[in-house]
Structure formats: C-alpha cells, structure tokens
Design an enzyme around this catalytic site. Structure first.
Site, short mmCIF file in Angstrom:
data_model
loop_
_atom_site.label_atom_id
_atom_site.label_comp_id
_atom_site.label_asym_id
_atom_site.label_seq_id
_atom_site.Cartn_x
_atom_site.Cartn_y
_atom_site.Cartn_z
N LYS A 27 23.08 31.57 28.38
CA LYS A 27 22.31 32.41 27.45
C LYS A 27 20.82 32.28 27.70
O LYS A 27 20.10 33.27 27.80
CB LYS A 27 22.65 32.05 26.01
CG LYS A 27 22.14 33.02 24.96
CD LYS A 27 22.69 32.65 23.59
CE LYS A 27 24.19 32.78 23.55
NZ LYS A 27 24.78 32.40 22.25
N TYR A 874 49.47 26.19 56.75
CA TYR A 874 50.13 27.16 55.87
C TYR A 874 50.45 26.52 54.53
O TYR A 874 50.48 25.29 54.39
CB TYR A 874 51.41 27.71 56.51
CG TYR A 874 52.53 26.72 56.64
CD1 TYR A 874 53.45 26.50 55.59
CD2 TYR A 874 52.71 25.98 57.81
CE1 TYR A 874 54.48 25.59 55.71
CE2 TYR A 874 53.74 25.06 57.93
CZ TYR A 874 54.61 24.86 56.88
OH TYR A 874 55.63 23.95 56.99
#
Length: 902
Positions: A27, A874
């Site tokens: 913010k 993999y």
C-alpha cells in the site's frame, strides 16, 4: 531484530516508489508511486515494515520512531494548514495497514483519527454539515473500540441497529445529527464498560495506539491463517500508512468506491467496480450496504467519472496489469487512496495475460509468469450441466467462478466442524468479515446476500480460488435462526444448495456437473473459437504452447494401465515415469499371488510365477502400445506381500468359526499361517521392494521377463517400446547389483529367443535416506534414478503418512510448524537437501545419469520449480496434473532465464 541508530523508519509519500514493497509494504509503495505520477493522493507518510519487526520482536516501538513520526506529522500539518485534532479545524488522518503482499481485510485500519468531543464541533463548522461530523465521530469510536481496545464489534453493530429501529429506518444514512450524537454517547459507554477506560480524547494518543494496533494485527489468528493459506512468510511484518483524511460521507456529491481496470472475474475490458454515495471506504469493502455499479458514477458525477477513467488507463499502462483501485470523492474532488495489482480469478488471469501480450504491454515470457499451476488446476474443475433440471432460488453477483455444491451452514465454526467430518459445505452469510476466514477456507463456496465484486467475500474468495456469489438480495439470511428464506422456500442448515460463481445463480439441491472446457481442450475435444469458453481455451492454449517451448523439464505420467496412459498422452505426457506393477496383481489375479505366497516347494512357486507371467506380459504389451515411442518406467513389485492376503482379523474370525463347526478349510488354515508369518508391526519399513525380490526367488525375474518379452513383441510388430526397469526401496548398491545381474541374464535370454535387440535400462528409486547419502555408489549400478519423494518424506521425517495426516497435521499447520504439508510441497531444507546431494553425487559418478521424480510432488507447482533448480530431467505425476506440471516447468525455466539475465 536489533535497531540501527541510523535506520530510517518513516518515509513521506513523496520519497518512496513501487519497488520498495519490502520496506513500505504494498500500500505504501503504491501510494508513493501514484504520488510520483502526479495523481491526486492525499498527503501522508509510511512507517516501515522494519519498525514493525522491531516492535514485534521487542514488544516496544523503536526509540527513534516517535521523533520521526512527530517530524513527518509536523510537515503534514504544515502542508495541510491545520493540526491533528485541533478544536476549530482539525486535521484528521487514517491509520492503515499495508504488508508487502495483499492480505485483504486481514489486518487493521482506523479512520477519522483526531476527532474528539471538542474537535467534532470544529469539523461540523468547517464542513457546514453537522451530521457528517457526528457520523465520522461514531465511526472512529466504533473502529477504534473494536480494533485498538478489543471491544466486541457486535456491540456497536447492535447499538447501530437499535438506533435505526427506533427511528424506523433501514440504512444508517437516514440517521440525523441528533441520532448520531446519541449513538456516540452510547458508543463511548460501551468502550468505557468493555475496555475499562474512556475513549481517548488526545489525538496523538489515538494515532500512536492505532499504529501499535496495526503492528499487533500482523499476528492475529486470522492474519496468520491467511498467510498460511496463501503461503506468505510470517517474518515480513506490516507497514503503517498515515494519510490525511478525505471524506466520502459529506453528502450526495461525495462517495467512495473500488474500481478495476478489467473485470477480475472474467478478465474482460470494461468499467468494473462499485460505488457508494455518502459513504466511507469500509462501507464498500465490508458489503454492509449494497453499492451501485461503477458505470453509474458517470450519471452521478461525470467530471469525477471521466477523471477516474483517465487515471485507470494511466495506472494499467504503468503497472502493465489489472489494477485494483480505491478512491473517494469529496464534494466533487476525486482522491486516489490505493492501487495494487488486483487479485483475479484463474480464467481472468489467463485471459488478461494474453490480452496484455496483444496490446504490446508485456511479452510471452512475462505472460507465463502472470499465471500459475494452481490457477490452471482451478480451470480444470467441473462446471454445472446447463441442461440439467434445476430449482433456481435466486441470483447474485458472480464474484468468483466455479461450481460449488454443499450443505448450507451459517457460521464459520460449523463450516470448519462439518468439513473436518468429511461434509462439503457452502458458507452462507449476510456479509463476511475477516473473522470468517477459517470457515471460508473450509467451504466449497461462499454465498452472501450483501456486497458486490469488491466486498470482503469476493476479494478473499478470488484470492483463494473459491467459488463465490455475493449480493443475492432476494435471499433473506437469518444467521441466528440458521436458515435462509427465498419467498416461500426455507433452506435450513444442512440442506444442500448449489452456487455458480460464473453466473451468480443459486440453486436448491445438488446440480450435476460436466467437465470443464479446459479439460475438454486437453482431451482434444474442444478447440478455440468465438464464445467465452473458447476464448478461455485459446488463452490457455497460447500460454501452454509457450511453456512447452521454453521448459527444460520433461513431464511424464504415473500410470498403471493402457487407459490411463492414453489419457496421460492426450494431456501432454512425454512418457510414463511410474508404472506400479502391484496394481496388476489385484482382482482375479489375487488367487495366483496367494498360491505364490503359500508355495512350499520350488515347483509350486515356479508354477505360480509361470501362471502370472503371461498376464503381466499382456499388461505391458498394452502399455507399450499406448506409449509407443516414449519411455515407460516399470517399477518392480514394491508393497509387502501381506497386502495381497486377506485381513488378519477377518481371516482369524473365519477360521475360528469354521473350527468351531469342525469344517475348517485347509487353504484358509494355510493362509492364516502365512498371514501371521508375514504380518509386520510396520510393513512400510519391512519386507517390501527389493527385499521382497531377493527373498522370493524368481519374483523379479518373472517381472523382468514379462517386460522384456512384451518389449520384444512390440518391437517385432514394428513398434518402438522404450522400457525402463526400476528397482524399488534400494538402500545399498549390493542389492541393486544382485537384481541387475539377474535382470541382465533374463533380458539376454529373451533377446536370444526372439532375435530382438532390446535396450532396456535398469535403475532404481531413491526413496530411503541411505540411498540418497550413498548415491555415488548406487549410480555405479544404476542407469537412472527416480526419486520416490512420498517414501523419502516418510523416512526422513519418521512419518507414517496414512496416520499422521489424520492425527496431528492439522495442529501442526495451525501452529505454524508447517506452512504446508511436506507431502504436498517438498520440504526443501530436509528432503530437498537429500535430493540435491544425491543428484550431485550420482552425476559425479555417472555424468549421463537420467534423473526424475515420481512422487506426488511431481505435480505440485512449487515443487516443480525446485526440481528444475536441482537439475532433474523430468517429473512424473498423475494424468490430470500433467498440464499443471508442464506449465510450472515452463515458468521455472522462464524464471531462471530472467534471473540469469538480471
């Protein structure tokens, strides 16, 4: 954290920028960024997250903080031409939280700081509006009492409801100044009674206490729960933003709203958001009053609307993403109170990413980083069958898509309780608040009768990927009586309802579901076209295609039969990383396994193995055909043999009853003896895997022969079988060497008999700590490693997964010991460290060693990034997780490339 004397703890909005989120929170950094862009931001300053960390660790604010705040407050007062809390024309400020990552509604905010019994009259005089001043004062006491002093919020809400009932009005804007004066007096009495002190009249005391309350809100239960849910680190702390107040509750020419530069639910461009006249910001996000669509602002205040549209375009082009904006209009003057990259639904994320590529704002690599595997998984959930017969109860705002079915519950406690008992529930509330977070997490979906797309329920649900319908006004929700009424229909707690977060429709009973269009796309049954579903599929297709182009990790499937293998191939699998042969021993074949176990002689055992051989071979032929041209890793039998035998208790009872009747079955007696002999206190750490293959002669040889003969048959049929034989539960290289010697002999025999050259590689699972620690030795006998991270996690942690997840994992997650279950996301520090060292040691011995993973972690988004980092070749996962793994493998490669370029 220790305090540095030269450390700066406070930054003016003019000093920061959006890159300082670690220090100023999201913010504060974005308020500074908008200030730098010349947008209308009320002046203010930010107390850093570093100050919060010092406070949380030491229990007191940094010594230098008060002096720094005083200096910045004096500068703010000079800029505004008024002093905080002065009696004639008071400066009022808001004190708002702002962590690095958006945590909507989880931490605290206090508005209208600086009002007191004296200054409220000065504010009324300056504003020329007595009602506005007293409304602002009652809001301060209410927020301060709940947030700072710990007073139960319902006490204030009940008092407000009583005041409206006494006046016979339904909305708080119908209360006049005299009503609000009485309410303020009542609120102050509530504070004095419940907090044990008077509401503070000193403005600086109000501000300092509010700052401490915001610091403390970092560690509230709801904030900690939200961080665990969203995997936000717990040591970041929150910044505190002190901003000069602007007022949306000054009459019909004032108001407050939330806007999105694109629809956060669908991703479509347009005017999206909510606006509420004569209100302050919390009225919108809390969903207490129903808003009007942002587009209506054009008719209410065209000048402010046009300015807002220009600012929204500026912000989206500047941030190059969907922006979520909070704004206030004070008597025709537009003020920007916040902007952030907005939370969005999974479908919106994919659509927006490709839209921004087409607009030239981002490239394909950045688009890939804008979506996640978790979002893709959400898109693969089923949707309601539009052709089904339904009973429509009502319709609200489609706040977060999905098809959710469950039993109606009307409070968070019940939602959690029923969910833990295995029930699927829909949490129904008038509006949600941060205290409902645990119930929202436990529910299949959230339904509210108030609020819009920017309400607490909508924003939090979108962030979590939960189905949500908001603002269904025709539903009368009575939480005290635990029921919902729609016309003549009454839905009691426990009744089943269905909510459609894509259309906003609410149905009575269970509505059947159908596959999602994204799954149909992966299955090859749907292609990109013109309608909304096809547009989503087109976006998914584009991003998946890019992920496949850039990823290094290949993605295989865990599949045990041809049907699963074919499905996996359609989903993009590049082979099978785990075929569990134990699944081939079930069903009708269990009798043959029993014969094998009961064999007393070599001939009986050989007979049982000979009967199993053709059945195993047939399975492998079908599997190799389905995966022709792709690698298939077959794991030899892994689980303990007693899993294939009858339950020891059931069998004991059966035999005992038979003996009492004197008609005991000889086979049952032999089975019982075998079961007792094979019974283990902890079979997961007993006679299984390679140990079984070494103890039962011929078992692994039979399986290897079935694999080799199937490969030879497929090859002779002009196919391209690529079988890999995996030996499970190896703890020492000697075990693997013995099995490999037997396997090589069998393969040579099959090659000679079939006249076929077979190139079958032999490797092992690394699923024991000792295997990982001796990987250099094991690699001498293994052509590949596949990390079995399920068992490796169990053996590293000393957990039995089937037991601990049900017994104490919930407590560990709640206490923050786990951020996430180590069976869901790999434990990088423990299990991951073993994987990393085994990779390095294995490749040091055998540079061409193929490396993969076949545990559940192979389909987990965060874990895939770790496997890319440590250098695996993999990952292997269940068929429906393959697209997720493909996407995350691409994201991991793109992320690594981006880091290298920086």
């Amino acid at each position: 954290m220790s305090e540095n004397k030269d450390q700066k703890f406070v930054y003016d909005f003019t000093e920061g920028n959006r890159d300082l989120k670690d220090l100023l929170g999201g913010k504060g950094a974005n308020l500074a960024e908008m200030t730098n862009l010349g947008l209308p931001v009320p002046p203010g300053f930010t107390i850093t997250t570093e100050a919060c960390k010092v406070y949380l660790e030491s229990g007191t604010a940094p010594a230098a903080l008060r002096e720094e705040v005083s200096a910045h407050l004096a500068a703010l007062e000079a800029k505004m031409g008024k002093k905080l809390g002065q009696s004639d024309d008071p400066l009022l400020v808001s004190v708002r939280s702002g962590a690095k990552f958006s945590m909507p509604g989880m931490m605290d905010t206090v508005l209208n700081i600086g009002l007191s019994d004296e200054s409220v009259t000065g504010l009324a005089s300056q504003a020329g509006d007595e009602r506005f001043a007293w409304d602002s004062y009652r809001r301060l006491i209410q927020m301060f009492g709940k947030t700072v002093l710990g007073v139960e919020g319902e006490l204030f809400e009940d008092a407000l409801d009583e005041a409206k009932a006494a006046k016979k009005v339904t909305v708080d804007t119908d209360l006049d100044a005299a009503d609000l004066k009485k309410l303020v007096k009542h609120f102050k009495k509530i504070v004095a009674k419940e907090a044990g002190r008077e509401f503070p009249q000193d403005a600086r005391e109000q501000m300092d206490l509010a700052v401490e309350a915001v610091f403390n809100s970092w560690n509230t239960d709801r904030a900690k729960l939200y961080r665990r849910q969203e995997r936000i680190p717990s040591d970041l702390g929150t910044a505190v933003n002190i901003c000069s107040m602007v007022f949306g509750n000054l009459g019909p020419d004032s108001g407050t709203g939330v806007a999105f530069t694109r629809d956060p639910a669908s991703g479509h461009a347009g005017v999206y958001g909510d606006y509420l006249q004569n209100a302050q910001g919390e009225d919108v996000v809390a969903g207490i009053r129903n808003t009007v669509p942002l587009a209506d602002l054009e008719a209410i205040d065209k000048a402010s609307y046009d300015q807002l549209m220009t600012i929204m375009t500026t912000l989206e082009n500047h941030y190059k993403d969907l922006c979520d904006i909070e704004f206030t209009i004070e008597r025709g003057q537009l003020w920007m109170l916040q902007t952030r990259v907005g939370k969005r639904t999974a479908g919106a994320a994919f659509r927006i990413a490709t839209q921004l590529v087409d607009q030239g704002l981002i490239d394909e690599a950045e688009a890939l980083q804008r979506v996640t595997g978790h979002q893709l998984a959400q898109l693969m959930f089923p949707r309601f069958d539009e052709g089904a017969k339904t009973t429509l109860l009502g319709r609200g705002i489609a706040a977060s898509p999905g098809a959710a079915v469950g039993k109606a519950v009307f409070d968070s406690y019940t939602a959690v309780k029923w969910s833990r008992s295995g029930e699927k529930v829909i949490l129904i509330r008038r509006e949600t608040n941060p205290d409902d977070l645990d119930g929202m997490i436990a529910s299949e979906g959230i339904l509210t009768s108030r609020g819009g797309k920017t309400s607490h329920a909508a924003v939090v649900a979108r962030g979590m990927g939960k189905t949500c319908v908001c603002g269904a006004e025709e539903l009368d929700v009575d939480t005290k009586r635990r029921r919902m009424t729609v016309g003549e229909t009454v839905i009691e707690e426990g009744d089943v309802v269905s909510i459609d977060g894509s259309t906003g429709k609410v149905y009575l009973g269970e509505v059947p579901v159908v596959p999602s269009p994204v799954v149909e796309y992966f299955e090859g049954r749907m292609h990109a076209g013109a309608d909304d579903a096809d547009e989503l599929v087109a976006a998914v297709h584009r991003i998946m295609a890019y992920a496949d182009r850039v990823r290094r990790l290949r993605v295989r499937a865990n599949a045990d039969n041809a049907e699963d293998a074919l499905r996996a191939r359609r989903f993009g699998a590049q082979g099978i990383g785990l075929c569990r042969t134990e699944h081939m021993f079930l069903g009708e074949r269990r009798e043959l396994v029993e014969r094998l176990i009961l064999a007393d002689t070599d001939s009986e055992r050989d007979e049982a193995l000979s009967a199993l051989l053709p059945l195993q071979k047939k399975d492998f032929v079908e599997l190799f055909e389905a995966m022709d041209g792709l690698p298939v890793t077959v794991r030899l039998l892994d689980p303990p043999l007693h899993e294939f035998l009858p339950d020891i208790t059931e069998l004991s009872v059966r035999v005992a009853l038979a003996e009492s009747r004197q008609d005991a079955n000889e086979n049952d007696l032999r089975l019982l003896q075998a079961v007792h002999k094979l019974h283990e206190q902890n079979p997961m750490l007993g006679l299984r895997g390679v140990r079984l293959g070494l103890v039962i002669p011929g078992l692994f040889k039979m399986q290897v022969r079935a694999i080799a003969e199937a490969a030879a048959e497929r090859k002779n049929a002009k196919g391209d079988p690529r079988a890999e034989i995996m030996v499970p539960l190896v703890g020492t290289v000697q075990e693997l060497e013995i099995v490999r010697e037997e396997a090589d002999q069998v393969i040579a025999e099959v090659e000679a008999a079939t006249g076929t050259s077979l190139k079958l590689s032999i490797g092992t699972m690394i699923e024991l700590p000792r295997a990982a620690l001796t990987a250099a030795q094991i690699a001498e006998a293994a052509q590949f490693f596949s990390f079995g991270t399920n068992d490796l996690t169990q053996t590293v942690w000393g957990f039995s997964r089937d037991d601990v997840e049900a017994s104490f994992f919930t407590a560990y997650l709640e206490k923050g010991i786990f951020g996430v279950s180590p069976f869901e996301t790999i434990d990088k520090d423990g299990v991951g460290a073993l994987v990393r060292s085994a990779v390095q040691a294995g490749r040091a011995t055998r540079p061409d060693l193929k490396l993969g993973v076949c545990g559940e972690h192979g389909g987990d988004p965060e874990s895939v990034h770790f496997f890319h980092e440590v250098g695996l070749d993999y990952v292997s996962c269940s068929p429906f997780r393959i697209p997720v793994a493909r996407l995350e493998a691409g994201r991991a490669a793109a992320e690594a490339k981006g880091s290298d370029s920086r």
